[in-house]
Every structure is written in C-alpha cells, then in structure tokens.
Design a protein around this motif. Structure first.
Motif, short mmCIF file in Angstrom:
data_model
loop_
_atom_site.label_atom_id
_atom_site.label_comp_id
_atom_site.label_asym_id
_atom_site.label_seq_id
_atom_site.Cartn_x
_atom_site.Cartn_y
_atom_site.Cartn_z
N LEU A 103 0.83 -1.21 0.00
CA LEU A 103 0.00 0.00 0.00
C LEU A 103 0.87 1.26 0.00
CD1 LEU A 103 -2.83 -1.00 2.50
CD2 LEU A 103 -3.03 -0.75 0.03
N GLU A 104 1.94 1.23 0.77
CA GLU A 104 2.83 2.39 0.80
C GLU A 104 3.54 2.58 -0.53
OE1 GLU A 104 5.10 1.36 4.20
OE2 GLU A 104 3.63 2.17 5.62
N MET A 105 3.84 1.48 -1.24
CA MET A 105 4.43 1.58 -2.57
C MET A 105 3.47 2.24 -3.56
SD MET A 105 7.56 0.52 -2.64
CE MET A 105 7.85 0.20 -4.37
N GLU A 106 2.16 2.12 -3.27
CA GLU A 106 1.15 2.78 -4.09
C GLU A 106 0.90 4.22 -3.62
OE1 GLU A 106 -0.53 1.45 -6.84
OE2 GLU A 106 0.99 -0.13 -6.62
N GLU A 107 1.71 4.67 -2.67
CA GLU A 107 1.68 6.03 -2.13
C GLU A 107 0.44 6.31 -1.29
OE1 GLU A 107 2.46 8.90 -5.20
OE2 GLU A 107 4.55 8.26 -5.37
N TYR A 108 -0.03 5.28 -0.58
CA TYR A 108 -1.06 5.49 0.44
C TYR A 108 -0.39 5.62 1.81
CZ TYR A 108 -4.00 3.42 -3.24
OH TYR A 108 -4.63 3.14 -4.42
N ARG A 109 -0.99 6.38 2.69
CA ARG A 109 -0.58 6.37 4.10
C ARG A 109 -1.28 5.20 4.77
NH1 ARG A 109 -1.82 10.84 7.68
NH2 ARG A 109 -3.62 11.33 6.39
N VAL A 110 -0.58 4.48 5.61
CA VAL A 110 -1.16 3.29 6.23
C VAL A 110 -0.93 3.33 7.74
CG1 VAL A 110 -1.26 0.78 6.25
CG2 VAL A 110 -0.61 1.98 4.15
N SER A 111 -2.01 3.08 8.48
CA SER A 111 -1.91 2.85 9.92
C SER A 111 -2.34 1.41 10.18
CB SER A 111 -2.81 3.82 10.70
OG SER A 111 -2.38 5.15 10.57
N HIS A 112 -1.59 0.70 11.02
CA HIS A 112 -1.87 -0.71 11.27
C HIS A 112 -2.15 -0.95 12.75
CE1 HIS A 112 -0.16 -4.88 12.21
NE2 HIS A 112 -1.37 -5.05 11.75
N VAL A 113 -3.23 -1.66 13.03
CA VAL A 113 -3.53 -2.12 14.39
C VAL A 113 -3.85 -3.60 14.32
CG1 VAL A 113 -4.37 0.12 15.20
CG2 VAL A 113 -5.98 -1.52 14.21
N GLU A 114 -3.77 -4.28 15.47
CA GLU A 114 -3.92 -5.74 15.49
C GLU A 114 -5.22 -6.23 16.10
OE1 GLU A 114 -0.45 -7.76 17.00
OE2 GLU A 114 0.87 -6.12 16.36
N SER A 115 -6.08 -5.34 16.57
CA SER A 115 -7.33 -5.78 17.19
C SER A 115 -8.46 -4.83 16.83
CB SER A 115 -7.19 -5.86 18.71
OG SER A 115 -7.14 -4.55 19.28
N GLY A 116 -9.68 -5.34 16.96
CA GLY A 116 -10.85 -4.52 16.69
C GLY A 116 -10.98 -3.37 17.66
N GLU A 117 -10.64 -3.61 18.91
CA GLU A 117 -10.74 -2.56 19.92
C GLU A 117 -9.80 -1.40 19.59
OE1 GLU A 117 -12.13 -6.38 21.73
OE2 GLU A 117 -10.41 -5.79 20.49
N GLU A 118 -8.57 -1.74 19.15
CA GLU A 118 -7.62 -0.70 18.75
C GLU A 118 -8.14 0.07 17.53
OE1 GLU A 118 -3.15 -1.89 19.24
OE2 GLU A 118 -4.27 -3.68 18.58
N ALA A 119 -8.76 -0.65 16.61
CA ALA A 119 -9.29 -0.01 15.41
C ALA A 119 -10.35 1.02 15.76
CB ALA A 119 -9.86 -1.06 14.46
N LEU A 120 -11.28 0.65 16.64
CA LEU A 120 -12.34 1.57 17.00
C LEU A 120 -11.80 2.79 17.72
CD1 LEU A 120 -15.06 -1.00 18.14
CD2 LEU A 120 -14.97 0.28 15.99
N GLU A 121 -10.76 2.59 18.52
CA GLU A 121 -10.13 3.72 19.20
C GLU A 121 -9.49 4.67 18.20
OE1 GLU A 121 -9.24 6.29 22.08
OE2 GLU A 121 -10.44 4.45 22.35
N ARG A 122 -8.80 4.13 17.20
CA ARG A 122 -8.17 4.98 16.18
C ARG A 122 -9.22 5.74 15.38
NH1 ARG A 122 -2.92 4.50 14.44
NH2 ARG A 122 -3.54 6.40 13.32
N LEU A 123 -10.33 5.08 15.09
CA LEU A 123 -11.38 5.71 14.31
C LEU A 123 -12.06 6.84 15.07
CD1 LEU A 123 -12.78 2.47 12.71
CD2 LEU A 123 -12.05 4.46 11.40
N ARG A 124 -11.96 6.83 16.38
CA ARG A 124 -12.55 7.91 17.17
C ARG A 124 -11.74 9.20 17.07
NH1 ARG A 124 -12.96 3.58 21.09
NH2 ARG A 124 -15.09 2.79 21.16
N VAL A 125 -10.45 9.07 16.77
CA VAL A 125 -9.58 10.24 16.80
C VAL A 125 -9.01 10.61 15.44
CG1 VAL A 125 -8.97 9.86 19.22
CG2 VAL A 125 -7.56 8.83 17.44
N ASP A 126 -9.02 9.70 14.48
CA ASP A 126 -8.45 9.96 13.15
C ASP A 126 -9.49 9.76 12.06
OD1 ASP A 126 -5.89 10.51 14.10
OD2 ASP A 126 -5.29 8.41 14.03
N ARG A 127 -9.26 10.42 10.93
CA ARG A 127 -10.10 10.22 9.75
C ARG A 127 -9.37 9.32 8.77
NH1 ARG A 127 -14.34 13.62 9.01
NH2 ARG A 127 -14.18 13.37 6.74
N PHE A 128 -10.10 8.35 8.22
CA PHE A 128 -9.49 7.41 7.27
C PHE A 128 -10.27 7.40 5.96
CE2 PHE A 128 -8.06 5.93 11.40
CZ PHE A 128 -6.72 5.68 11.16
#
Length: 233
Positions: A25-50
């Motif tokens: 994805l980064e080779m395609e020039e996208y910014r990528v954030s990675h998390v390993e659990s659903g709980e972490e994902a929901l927390e990131r979605l509360r503070v960042d726009r994707f």
C-alpha cells in the motif's frame, strides 16, 4: 504532501501478512496505519479520519463483523473492505450485512487486492455536500442521496457509500436493465464477473430496505441473463 495521500487503516493480527500489505500500500503512495485488534481499530477511528478500512474477520477479542457493525453506527461513508479466510457463503453475507462494502477471501492475489483498494478509494471520493437536497420518492420510500439517508415503511435507514452509489445508478437508469458488469464497474470500481455474489447480496439488502415484500420485489427486479432493473411502478 503526505496529508494529501489517502489514509488507510489496516486491522490485521497476522504480522507477516500485515507487513506485506502495508509495504505494498505504501508503494502505491497510500498512508497506512496498522492495528492488530478490533478494539484498537475503534479507538483509532474515534480520533483519526481514514479514507478506507481494511478489516480482517478473525481477530483476537472482537471479530471483524462486530467491528464493522460498530463502525457503521457512527460512520456510514468510510469504505470497509473485509479480508476473510472463510469461503462459506453465509459468512460472506454476514460481512456484507454488517455494513462492509466488499470482501476478499484469503489467499488473494496482490493485483486483485490493489485493484479493489483503488476502486473503493476512487468511488469514495465522489461525495460532495450540497446545502439543498430533494428526496427521491418511490412507494412509501424517500431516499436522500446527499445525506446518505432514507425513510422507508420499515423505519429510518442510514445508507453506506456503496448503497448510495448503487441507488444513484438505478435512479439514473430507471426502467432500464442494468447489466451486472456495468454495476460492478460503476459501483465497485472494477470490471470482473468474479464477485457477482457480492452484487446479488447487495440487491437483497436493498430489497429488505425498500420492498413491501422482499421475496416478491416490485422496485428492484431481476432481469435474467442481464442484471437488474429499478422501476417506480
């Protein structure tokens, strides 16, 4: 600038797979954030726009279906691509009913994966707010495409980005038989007949929303050998 790049959230607990996905994805020039659990994902979605969420189903703790349902409670517009090792049709339907826009079954080809991502990002960028909006009415239904909302005989419905794109195409071509290939190209953003089951499942979803009797549809009709037709009757 980095902030102009689409920002992708990857939710994947298989580290080697996640590293490969992030790299490509980064080779395609996208910014990528990675998390390993659903709980972490929901927390990131509360503070960042994707721009896109790529969501594995088999996660520790909360599974991907539950995560997708939670996402849709607060955001109906962000595209969600589900990755699953499950090939059972029931699991695919569960994912789509949870609010996902598309899915890929592992193992998948890199080219197919990047094609899906590109198509989902391209179609999600079409939305532009407008201060004036009129409802599209048919039967007991009112659809507000710009605000991603509908009023139906069953109650209020918040529409996803993909549902809005599909409805907009049907309304534009009211009375015409729209081929499956055209629906896949213009709604999903890729030309293939490989995932017509996904299309069929989304038609089922629209019928549940808008048809008086989903088993005997009058608005979203199947045209055998071609695709589907919308008619206000």
């Amino acid at each position: 600038m980095a902030d102009d790049k689409p920002h992708v959230l990857l939710v994947e607990d298989e580290i080697n797979l996640a590293r490969g996905i992030c790299f490509n994805l980064e080779m395609e020039e996208y910014r990528v954030s990675h998390v390993e659990s659903g709980e972490e994902a929901l927390e990131r979605l509360r503070v960042d726009r994707f721009s896109l969420v790529i969501l594995d189903v088999m996660l520790p703790g909360m599974d991907g279906f539950a995560v997708c349902r939670e996402i849709r409670k607060t955001d109906t517009k962000v595209p969600v691509l589900i990755l699953t090792a499950r090939s059972d049709e029931g699991d695919r339907i569960t994912g789509l009913e949870s609010g996902a826009d598309d899915y890929l079954t592992k193992p998948f080809s890199l080219n197919e994966f990047l094609l899906r991502v590109k198509g989902m990002l391209r179609r999600s960028s079409w939305y532009r707010p407008d201060p004036v909006e009129e409802a599209y009415r048919f039967g007991d239904n009112e659809v507000f495409l710009l605000s991603y909302h509908a009023r139906t005989a069953q109650g209020e419905v918040d529409l996803t980005d993909l549902e809005v794109r599909m409805l907009a195409l049907f309304f534009q071509k009211e009375g015409e038989a729209v081929p499956r290939k055209e629906l896949l190209e213009r709604v999903w953003g890729y030309a293939t007949d490989a995932e017509t089951r996904t299309l069929d499942n989304f038609i089922v979803r629209l019928r549940k929303y808008f048809e008086p009797d989903p088993a005997n549809p009058v608005y979203f009709q199947t045209v055998r050998g071609v695709g589907y037709r919308f008619s206000r009757r």
